[in-house]
Enzyme design. Sequence first.
Site, PDB file in Angstrom:
ATOM      1  N   GLU A  19       0.821  -1.215   0.000  1.00 11.79           N
ATOM      2  CA  GLU A  19       0.000   0.000   0.000  1.00 11.79           C
ATOM      3  C   GLU A  19       0.855   1.266   0.000  1.00 11.79           C
ATOM      4  O   GLU A  19       0.477   2.276  -0.595  1.00 11.79           O
ATOM      5  CB  GLU A  19      -0.928  -0.002   1.217  1.00 11.79           C
ATOM      6  CG  GLU A  19      -1.877  -1.194   1.287  1.00 11.79           C
ATOM      7  CD  GLU A  19      -3.000  -1.133   0.248  1.00 11.79           C
ATOM      8  OE1 GLU A  19      -3.037  -0.154  -0.525  1.00 11.79           O
ATOM      9  OE2 GLU A  19      -3.820  -2.062   0.210  1.00 11.79           O
ATOM     10  N   GLU A  53      -4.964   4.933  -0.556  1.00 13.02           N
ATOM     11  CA  GLU A  53      -3.919   3.951  -0.268  1.00 13.02           C
ATOM     12  C   GLU A  53      -3.221   4.281   1.050  1.00 13.02           C
ATOM     13  O   GLU A  53      -2.801   3.381   1.777  1.00 13.02           O
ATOM     14  CB  GLU A  53      -2.888   3.877  -1.412  1.00 13.02           C
ATOM     15  CG  GLU A  53      -3.454   3.629  -2.815  1.00 13.02           C
ATOM     16  CD  GLU A  53      -4.064   2.238  -3.030  1.00 13.02           C
ATOM     17  OE1 GLU A  53      -4.239   1.491  -2.048  1.00 13.02           O
ATOM     18  OE2 GLU A  53      -4.358   1.919  -4.188  1.00 13.02           O
ATOM     19  N   HIS A 104      -5.101   2.759   3.587  1.00 13.91           N
ATOM     20  CA  HIS A 104      -4.860   1.314   3.630  1.00 13.91           C
ATOM     21  C   HIS A 104      -3.559   0.997   4.353  1.00 13.91           C
ATOM     22  O   HIS A 104      -3.469   0.010   5.078  1.00 13.91           O
ATOM     23  CB  HIS A 104      -4.832   0.741   2.219  1.00 13.91           C
ATOM     24  CG  HIS A 104      -6.159   0.858   1.507  1.00 13.91           C
ATOM     25  ND1 HIS A 104      -6.328   0.575   0.180  1.00 13.91           N
ATOM     26  CD2 HIS A 104      -7.373   1.244   1.962  1.00 13.91           C
ATOM     27  CE1 HIS A 104      -7.591   0.766  -0.157  1.00 13.91           C
ATOM     28  NE2 HIS A 104      -8.240   1.195   0.899  1.00 13.91           N
ATOM     29  N   GLU A 148      -2.623  -2.664  -9.270  1.00 11.15           N
ATOM     30  CA  GLU A 148      -3.852  -3.051  -8.570  1.00 11.15           C
ATOM     31  C   GLU A 148      -4.077  -4.558  -8.646  1.00 11.15           C
ATOM     32  O   GLU A 148      -4.521  -5.178  -7.682  1.00 11.15           O
ATOM     33  CB  GLU A 148      -5.052  -2.300  -9.152  1.00 11.15           C
ATOM     34  CG  GLU A 148      -5.006  -0.779  -8.938  1.00 11.15           C
ATOM     35  CD  GLU A 148      -5.055  -0.384  -7.468  1.00 11.15           C
ATOM     36  OE1 GLU A 148      -5.614  -1.151  -6.651  1.00 11.15           O
ATOM     37  OE2 GLU A 148      -4.527   0.684  -7.123  1.00 11.15           O
ATOM     38  N   GLU A 168      -9.025  -3.005  -4.315  1.00  8.47           N
ATOM     39  CA  GLU A 168      -8.108  -3.121  -5.462  1.00  8.47           C
ATOM     40  C   GLU A 168      -8.897  -3.379  -6.741  1.00  8.47           C
ATOM     41  O   GLU A 168      -8.556  -2.864  -7.816  1.00  8.47           O
ATOM     42  CB  GLU A 168      -7.088  -4.255  -5.249  1.00  8.47           C
ATOM     43  CG  GLU A 168      -6.375  -4.270  -3.899  1.00  8.47           C
ATOM     44  CD  GLU A 168      -5.542  -3.042  -3.625  1.00  8.47           C
ATOM     45  OE1 GLU A 168      -5.443  -2.153  -4.489  1.00  8.47           O
ATOM     46  OE2 GLU A 168      -4.977  -2.947  -2.517  1.00  8.47           O
ATOM     47  N   HIS A 201     -10.323  -0.078  -7.733  1.00 10.34           N
ATOM     48  CA  HIS A 201      -9.275   0.815  -8.251  1.00 10.34           C
ATOM     49  C   HIS A 201      -8.879   0.427  -9.679  1.00 10.34           C
ATOM     50  O   HIS A 201      -8.628   1.290 -10.524  1.00 10.34           O
ATOM     51  CB  HIS A 201      -8.036   0.769  -7.354  1.00 10.34           C
ATOM     52  CG  HIS A 201      -8.261   1.393  -6.015  1.00 10.34           C
ATOM     53  ND1 HIS A 201      -7.367   1.272  -4.970  1.00 10.34           N
ATOM     54  CD2 HIS A 201      -9.288   2.141  -5.545  1.00 10.34           C
ATOM     55  CE1 HIS A 201      -7.840   1.927  -3.916  1.00 10.34           C
ATOM     56  NE2 HIS A 201      -8.997   2.455  -4.240  1.00 10.34           N
TER      57      HIS A 201
HETATM   58 FE   FE2 Z   1      -5.334   0.074  -4.592  1.00 14.11          FE
END
Ligand code: FE2
Lengths: 190, 75
Positions: free
Chosen positions: A35, A65, A68, A136, A166, A169
């Site tokens: 991340e 991110e 994350h 991703e 992901e 994204h």
């Molecule tokens: Fe991502």
Amino acid sequence: MWVYEKKLQYPVKVGKCDMRMAKYLYTQYGGPDGELGAAIRYLNQRYTMPTNEAKGLLTDIGTEELAHVEMICTMIYQLTKDATPQQMEEAGLGTNYAIRANALFPADPNGVPWTASYIQAHSDPVTDLTENMAAEQKARAAYENLISMTDDHGMRDALKFLREREVVHFQRFGEALRIVQEYQAAKKIF
Amino acid sequence: MKEDNNANNAGVGNVYPCIYPIPFMPQYVALANAYVPYQQHAKSFLLCEALKKGTLFPELYQPYEVKIGGGRHNE
Ligand SMILES: [Fe+2]
């Protein structure tokens, strides 16, 4: 400019019994497809994007991110905060303990520090967005590896959330690529 | 999914507003290009459900089914 919210994007509660996962989770902190790399990659690439959507998207996803990173760090911390040196050793984190006790560090599971060599930037938007789409997918695959390695309900729950992000994204980067393709085609005509 | 091209993407403030709306798939495709379908009308989950699932959109919810033997206690 950023606004910080003092809460996690998704609540994280991991059981203490699966401490070996702390080591493996490091791949999503400071690993090649982690991340931190994602955040820096997108926040760094956004300046040279040709369309407002692509700039905005990279800012948004880069910011997410970072959230994350915070979730992964929280999971690692929950697992290791009360661990004794012996427990750290049993979880494969003996070297971590020798270097920095129970502190966290942006590194991969083997302790290899995060490096900017994991990311790239080209200013060619097709090239950059294609890298991001690949990134991703790699992160999604890494989350599937991690999910397969634990039975801890709270851990799996958080990892499944991060994996789904992901997927989303990838879709958004794909849409940004579509806009850029149309934009480049229009530029040739006008 | 419906291919309604007028639903979104006004493209306000953009350099080339004429490229909007972006169709579900490109009208003309070229070799050596990658295309992802452009999301059109979005149905959505309830907000509390969306947070749990990680997406607001049912069409983007693609959960991972753990392989048999996955999980260290199932070996
Ligand atoms: Fe991502």
